[in-house]
Design an enzyme around this catalytic site. Structure first.
Site, PDB file in Angstrom:
ATOM      1  N   CYS A  69     -84.242 -67.207  10.808  1.00  8.43           N
ATOM      2  CA  CYS A  69     -85.526 -67.108  10.107  1.00  8.43           C
ATOM      3  C   CYS A  69     -85.387 -66.757   8.632  1.00  8.43           C
ATOM      4  O   CYS A  69     -86.338 -66.234   8.036  1.00  8.43           O
ATOM      5  CB  CYS A  69     -86.409 -66.078  10.806  1.00  8.43           C
ATOM      6  SG  CYS A  69     -86.784 -66.517  12.520  1.00  8.43           S
ATOM      7  N   LYS A 107     -93.607 -58.452  17.074  1.00  6.22           N
ATOM      8  CA  LYS A 107     -92.973 -59.622  17.684  1.00  6.22           C
ATOM      9  C   LYS A 107     -91.646 -59.196  18.299  1.00  6.22           C
ATOM     10  O   LYS A 107     -90.727 -58.777  17.592  1.00  6.22           O
ATOM     11  CB  LYS A 107     -92.756 -60.718  16.643  1.00  6.22           C
ATOM     12  CG  LYS A 107     -92.132 -61.998  17.203  1.00  6.22           C
ATOM     13  CD  LYS A 107     -91.978 -63.039  16.113  1.00  6.22           C
ATOM     14  CE  LYS A 107     -91.335 -64.319  16.620  1.00  6.22           C
ATOM     15  NZ  LYS A 107     -91.178 -65.321  15.549  1.00  6.22           N
ATOM     16  N   ARG A 151     -88.450 -73.080  21.577  1.00 11.76           N
ATOM     17  CA  ARG A 151     -87.285 -73.482  20.788  1.00 11.76           C
ATOM     18  C   ARG A 151     -86.951 -74.954  21.006  1.00 11.76           C
ATOM     19  O   ARG A 151     -86.424 -75.611  20.117  1.00 11.76           O
ATOM     20  CB  ARG A 151     -86.115 -72.563  21.105  1.00 11.76           C
ATOM     21  CG  ARG A 151     -86.377 -71.170  20.538  1.00 11.76           C
ATOM     22  CD  ARG A 151     -85.365 -70.128  20.913  1.00 11.76           C
ATOM     23  NE  ARG A 151     -85.774 -68.840  20.337  1.00 11.76           N
ATOM     24  CZ  ARG A 151     -85.205 -67.683  20.608  1.00 11.76           C
ATOM     25  NH1 ARG A 151     -84.186 -67.639  21.450  1.00 11.76           N
ATOM     26  NH2 ARG A 151     -85.638 -66.580  20.055  1.00 11.76           N
ATOM     27  N   ARG A 171     -81.709 -63.183  17.481  1.00  9.48           N
ATOM     28  CA  ARG A 171     -82.636 -62.673  16.472  1.00  9.48           C
ATOM     29  C   ARG A 171     -82.941 -61.183  16.659  1.00  9.48           C
ATOM     30  O   ARG A 171     -83.941 -60.676  16.174  1.00  9.48           O
ATOM     31  CB  ARG A 171     -83.929 -63.494  16.504  1.00  9.48           C
ATOM     32  CG  ARG A 171     -83.674 -64.944  16.095  1.00  9.48           C
ATOM     33  CD  ARG A 171     -84.909 -65.805  16.222  1.00  9.48           C
ATOM     34  NE  ARG A 171     -84.607 -67.159  15.738  1.00  9.48           N
ATOM     35  CZ  ARG A 171     -85.131 -68.268  16.224  1.00  9.48           C
ATOM     36  NH1 ARG A 171     -85.977 -68.199  17.227  1.00  9.48           N
ATOM     37  NH2 ARG A 171     -84.814 -69.446  15.728  1.00  9.48           N
ATOM     38  N   GLU A 214     -94.726 -50.755  13.110  1.00 10.17           N
ATOM     39  CA  GLU A 214     -94.728 -52.110  12.552  1.00 10.17           C
ATOM     40  C   GLU A 214     -96.150 -52.532  12.157  1.00 10.17           C
ATOM     41  O   GLU A 214     -96.366 -53.101  11.079  1.00 10.17           O
ATOM     42  CB  GLU A 214     -94.160 -53.102  13.580  1.00 10.17           C
ATOM     43  CG  GLU A 214     -92.647 -53.050  13.745  1.00 10.17           C
ATOM     44  CD  GLU A 214     -91.927 -53.806  12.643  1.00 10.17           C
ATOM     45  OE1 GLU A 214     -92.583 -54.251  11.668  1.00 10.17           O
ATOM     46  OE2 GLU A 214     -90.696 -53.949  12.749  1.00 10.17           O
ATOM     47  N   LYS A 236     -96.831 -60.459  20.092  1.00 12.72           N
ATOM     48  CA  LYS A 236     -96.161 -61.627  20.669  1.00 12.72           C
ATOM     49  C   LYS A 236     -94.869 -61.174  21.353  1.00 12.72           C
ATOM     50  O   LYS A 236     -94.084 -60.460  20.732  1.00 12.72           O
ATOM     51  CB  LYS A 236     -95.846 -62.638  19.552  1.00 12.72           C
ATOM     52  CG  LYS A 236     -95.188 -63.924  20.031  1.00 12.72           C
ATOM     53  CD  LYS A 236     -94.858 -64.842  18.867  1.00 12.72           C
ATOM     54  CE  LYS A 236     -94.179 -66.121  19.356  1.00 12.72           C
ATOM     55  NZ  LYS A 236     -93.807 -67.017  18.255  1.00 12.72           N
TER      56      LYS A 236
END
Length: 324
Positions: free
Chosen positions: A130, A195, A205, A217, A233, A248
């Site tokens: 990312c 997330k 994906r 990740r 967050e 998510k």
């Protein structure tokens, strides 16, 4: 025989009374439909692990978007599959990139439909991560500049809202700053604030052709074991200027949805992700469950937990079922 003064079945026995006291409601206005756009004019490519969901050309995206709008669904969120990928995800912020061209087509052909764009690099980098890679990991601060450029290019093409999903620290502030500096202070940001590094993303994906070519990740997405971190967050993204915060995936994190609903009064979104969709579809295709009943129960679960907005691949079906 002793009977209690309160009998729950007095109300449950009547459909009219059940409707009158129903605590949670679901509306087509709660829905966002994800779409995958790719260059070319060939036939739509169904994602094998997501029956009914396609990679498709801009022309086909427009056709489906008209259907979405006719069903009363207020918004779509776009993901792009570029023709070429490179180490810095150049197509993500190109004026002629796949998402930029798709936005222009949608705003021209279906102007009443709100267009939201996913802001991330994973679909556009040849390594599938990312952001910019440095010493084997994503360089957070170097990536912020590219994410900001990507968001600005989407808005300049006509996007109504941007949704950063990368999980870089500080990306909401970077995007808010570049939008404001360029006169787009009215454009809202829906942040993927919470997330998780989840196994439920597998089918996506395939859909977005974004599997990492090395590693995973976990250095930037959240540990599924953590609950309090979600509050930190969300607080950080709100402080940086997020207008909507998102959780998510959805189903494994209903407790997180409720925590955020209890602590914050911003609009709250949930992403009913690809793996959740695929599990229901697979079970339904095998005749193991009643698809409509399970999907609608799932949607109510998100709403009951506190979600205002549901991003779901079931959106078109839900919209039809709500009209019954």
């Amino acid at each position: 025989m002793f009977f209690p003064q309160f009998r729950a079945r007095r109300i449950r026995g009547s459909e009219i009374f059940r409707r009158m006291v129903r605590e949670t409601s679901l509306s087509v206005n709660d829905l966002i439909y994800p779409m995958f756009s790719a260059f070319g004019n060939g036939p739509r490519k169904e994602i094998s692990s997501m029956p009914g969901i396609y990679q498709q050309s801009i022309a086909d995206i427009v056709v489906e978007a008209r259907e979405v709008y006719a069903l009363g669904i207020p918004a779509v969120i776009l993901f792009g599959i570029p023709e070429t990928k490179d180490a810095v995800g150049s197509d993500a912020y190109s004026d002629t990139g796949i998402i930029q061209e798709t936005i222009r087509a949608l705003k021209k052909e279906v102007p009443g439909l709100a267009v939201i764009t996913d802001v991330c690099m994973c679909e556009y980098t040849d390594h599938g991560h990312c952001g910019i890679i440095k010493d084997g990991d994503v360089d957070n601060d170097a990536t912020l500049e590219l994410l900001a450029k990507e968001a600005l290019s989407h808005v300049q093409a006509g996007a109504d809202m941007v949704a950063p999903s990368d999980m870089m620290d500080g990306r909401v502030a970077a995007i808010r700053e570049i939008l404001d500096d360029n006169g787009y202070d009215a454009i809202p940001i829906m942040s993927y604030a919470v997330k998780y590094a989840s196994g439920y993303y597998g089918p996506f994906r395939e859909a977005a052709d974004s599997t990492p070519q090395f590693g995973d990740r976990r250095s930037y997405q959240m540990d599924p074991a953590n609950r309090l971190e979600a509050l930190r967050e969300a607080a950080a993204d709100i402080e940086e200027g997020a207008d909507i915060i998102m959780v998510k995936p959805g189903l494994p994190y209903l407790d997180i949805l409720r925590d955020l609903r209890n602590d914050y009064n911003l609009p709250l979104a949930v992403y009913n992700v690809s793996g959740e969709y695929s599990m229901i579809k697979a079970a339904a295709l095998n005749g193991w469950i009643d698809e409509e009943r399970v999907v609608m129960e799932t949607m109510l679960g998100f709403k009951r937990a506190g979600a205002d907005i549901i991003i779901t691949y079931h959106a078109k079906d839900v919209a039809r079922w709500l009209k019954k």
